[in-house]
Design an enzyme around this catalytic site. Sequence first.
Site, PDB file in Angstrom:
ATOM      1  N   CYS A  93       6.936  -4.905  -5.835  1.00 39.41           N
ATOM      2  CA  CYS A  93       6.779  -6.388  -5.464  1.00 39.41           C
ATOM      3  C   CYS A  93       6.239  -6.690  -6.764  1.00 39.41           C
ATOM      4  CB  CYS A  93       6.016  -6.392  -4.633  1.00 39.41           C
ATOM      5  SG  CYS A  93       6.940  -5.804  -2.833  1.00 39.41           S
ATOM      6  N   HIS A 141       2.219 -12.702  -4.256  1.00 43.22           N
ATOM      7  CA  HIS A 141       3.241 -11.959  -3.724  1.00 43.22           C
ATOM      8  C   HIS A 141       3.124 -12.390  -2.067  1.00 43.22           C
ATOM      9  CE1 HIS A 141       5.896  -9.326  -2.274  1.00 43.22           C
ATOM     10  NE2 HIS A 141       4.948  -8.260  -1.786  1.00 43.22           N
ATOM     11  N   ASN A 185       8.993 -10.935   3.160  1.00 43.41           N
ATOM     12  CA  ASN A 185       8.808 -10.270   1.782  1.00 43.41           C
ATOM     13  C   ASN A 185       9.858 -10.055   1.411  1.00 43.41           C
ATOM     14  OD1 ASN A 185       7.809  -8.637  -0.106  1.00 43.41           O
ATOM     15  ND2 ASN A 185       6.187  -7.163   1.062  1.00 43.41           N
TER      16      ASN A 185
HETATM   17  N1  COA Z   1       4.948  -6.189  17.111  1.00 39.43           N
HETATM   18  C1  COA Z   1       4.107  -6.100  18.165  1.00 39.43           C
HETATM   19  N2  COA Z   1       2.930  -5.224  17.941  1.00 39.43           N
HETATM   20  C2  COA Z   1       2.823  -4.492  17.206  1.00 39.43           C
HETATM   21  C3  COA Z   1       3.588  -4.734  16.162  1.00 39.43           C
HETATM   22  C4  COA Z   1       4.588  -5.186  16.017  1.00 39.43           C
HETATM   23  N3  COA Z   1       5.604  -5.441  14.942  1.00 39.43           N
HETATM   24  N4  COA Z   1       3.331  -3.743  15.161  1.00 39.43           N
HETATM   25  C5  COA Z   1       1.854  -3.104  15.697  1.00 39.43           C
HETATM   26  N5  COA Z   1       1.832  -3.636  16.782  1.00 39.43           N
HETATM   27  C6  COA Z   1       0.669  -3.346  17.774  1.00 39.43           C
HETATM   28  C7  COA Z   1       0.148  -1.891  17.633  1.00 39.43           C
HETATM   29  O1  COA Z   1       0.796  -1.258  18.297  1.00 39.43           O
HETATM   30  C8  COA Z   1      -1.414  -2.102  17.895  1.00 39.43           C
HETATM   31  O2  COA Z   1      -1.639  -2.118  19.240  1.00 39.43           O
HETATM   32  P1  COA Z   1      -2.778  -1.462  19.766  1.00 39.43           P
HETATM   33  O3  COA Z   1      -4.044  -2.276  19.468  1.00 39.43           O
HETATM   34  O4  COA Z   1      -2.435  -1.637  21.427  1.00 39.43           O
HETATM   35  O5  COA Z   1      -2.745  -0.251  19.498  1.00 39.43           O
HETATM   36  C9  COA Z   1      -1.611  -3.688  17.255  1.00 39.43           C
HETATM   37  O6  COA Z   1      -0.170  -4.179  17.368  1.00 39.43           O
HETATM   38  C10 COA Z   1      -2.302  -3.820  16.045  1.00 39.43           C
HETATM   39  O7  COA Z   1      -1.545  -2.800  15.123  1.00 39.43           O
HETATM   40  P2  COA Z   1      -1.875  -2.666  13.500  1.00 39.43           P
HETATM   41  O8  COA Z   1      -1.092  -1.636  13.079  1.00 39.43           O
HETATM   42  O9  COA Z   1      -3.399  -2.429  13.672  1.00 39.43           O
HETATM   43  O10 COA Z   1      -1.416  -3.791  13.215  1.00 39.43           O
HETATM   44  P3  COA Z   1      -2.155  -4.795  11.778  1.00 39.43           P
HETATM   45  O11 COA Z   1      -2.841  -6.038  11.934  1.00 39.43           O
HETATM   46  O12 COA Z   1      -2.491  -3.840  10.790  1.00 39.43           O
HETATM   47  O13 COA Z   1      -0.548  -5.277  11.294  1.00 39.43           O
HETATM   48  C11 COA Z   1       1.034  -4.936   9.434  1.00 39.43           C
HETATM   49  C12 COA Z   1       0.368  -4.354  10.746  1.00 39.43           C
HETATM   50  C13 COA Z   1       2.157  -4.112   9.225  1.00 39.43           C
HETATM   51  C14 COA Z   1       1.551  -6.156   9.637  1.00 39.43           C
HETATM   52  C15 COA Z   1      -0.081  -5.121   8.362  1.00 39.43           C
HETATM   53  O14 COA Z   1      -0.955  -4.000   8.369  1.00 39.43           O
HETATM   54  C16 COA Z   1       0.376  -5.175   7.059  1.00 39.43           C
HETATM   55  O15 COA Z   1       1.098  -6.422   6.855  1.00 39.43           O
HETATM   56  N6  COA Z   1       0.124  -4.304   6.074  1.00 39.43           N
HETATM   57  C17 COA Z   1       0.490  -4.646   4.566  1.00 39.43           C
HETATM   58  C18 COA Z   1       1.891  -4.384   4.383  1.00 39.43           C
HETATM   59  C19 COA Z   1       2.477  -4.939   3.386  1.00 39.43           C
HETATM   60  O16 COA Z   1       2.154  -5.788   2.717  1.00 39.43           O
HETATM   61  N7  COA Z   1       3.513  -4.090   2.893  1.00 39.43           N
HETATM   62  C20 COA Z   1       4.429  -4.624   1.728  1.00 39.43           C
HETATM   63  C21 COA Z   1       3.369  -4.253   0.419  1.00 39.43           C
HETATM   64  S1  COA Z   1       4.545  -5.014  -1.049  1.00 39.43           S
END
Ligand code: COA
Length: 316
Positions: free
Chosen positions: A116, A240, A270
């Site tokens: 990215c 980004h 993204n």
């Molecule tokens: N839809 C609904 N619920 C979801 C879900 C989805 N797509 N993904 C996870 N959950 C749930 C989980 O099971 C968890 O439930 P619980 O609290 O009952 O256990 C809760 O939501 C929180 O999950 P978590 O993994 O902690 O979410 P988060 O806030 O970390 O968000 C991402 C997940 C992936 C959106 C976030 O971590 C992120 O954006 N990370 C960076 C990724 C990125 O930028 N990648 C590209 C880099 S170039």
Amino acid sequence: MPIIPTGVRGARIIGWGSALGNKVVTNDDLALTMETNDEWIRERTGIHRRSIGGTTAELSISSGGAALTMAGVDPSTIDALILATTTPDRSVPASSAKVQDALGLRCGAFDLNAACSGFVYALVTAHGLIAMGAQRVLVIGTDTLSRIVDWTDRNTAILFADGSGAMVLEATSGLGQLMSWDLDADGSLEELLYCEIGSTVQMNGKEVFRRAVRIMVDSAAKTMQQAGVTADQIALIVPHQANTRIITAACERLGVPMEKTALTIEFTGNTSSASIPLALFHAADGGRLKQNDLVLLVGFGAGMTAASALLRWGAQ
Ligand code: COA
């Protein structure tokens, strides 16, 4: 920290273009095939919808063609084509080969993969070629991540999409638009976000999130310091487009208010190498930039890589 030498030949942007995949996928569409919902995706990522479809070459030909048309230059006068992509159409040859032929260029053409951060890496590389005598360089950032995403994995499928952004850079007799830059990589973090050849993207989202804010802020701070510029002088920051919460946290730490941020994530998702150019050109097309505005591009991605560049918009 590299310093741009005094007297080096600079460049200016003389045309740009954008392209998105032709199929719009809403959060509700995703909720039909995996356990997720519109409210969660909007709140946790800022994404409302995304576009998918097309190959990396097809989207690049579309954005690159538009950039050449806007620049009003004969394609045969382009001295190099750099295509930043992490999703080439084939392992061999580089996707830039097809793009070069379709656009009627006769010049060196290569792909560049810095995930990215790729577009900013390509922008800096193009300036190197121009400093060494190239007159015009076409820089394209394209990714078709929909082709390497597991559409049943809610961890990644909600985030990634397809798109392309392109610019024509032309040598200038003055300093040009690039004031300072920073490129970084930490290969020890490879396992946080990767895709084996022929497989689908694997990601430790929480850890990527945690590190993304820090590496974006570090890179942007270095670039501003290099140019002797402070946050209050920045007219527009183009981060980004990975997650609105990452962008908000990074801008807060940098001291740049959100109203000075270019945001397209709501409708692009993204798009990796295309993310920064799509957001930059959306702002430019929307009349948000005026002559001599300071524009800070900052990206991070798999690797993990980071890259930033400070531009003086419209400067000769
Ligand atoms: N839809 C609904 N619920 C979801 C879900 C989805 N797509 N993904 C996870 N959950 C749930 C989980 O099971 C968890 O439930 P619980 O609290 O009952 O256990 C809760 O939501 C929180 O999950 P978590 O993994 O902690 O979410 P988060 O806030 O970390 O968000 C991402 C997940 C992936 C959106 C976030 O971590 C992120 O954006 N990370 C960076 C990724 C990125 O930028 N990648 C590209 C880099 S170039």
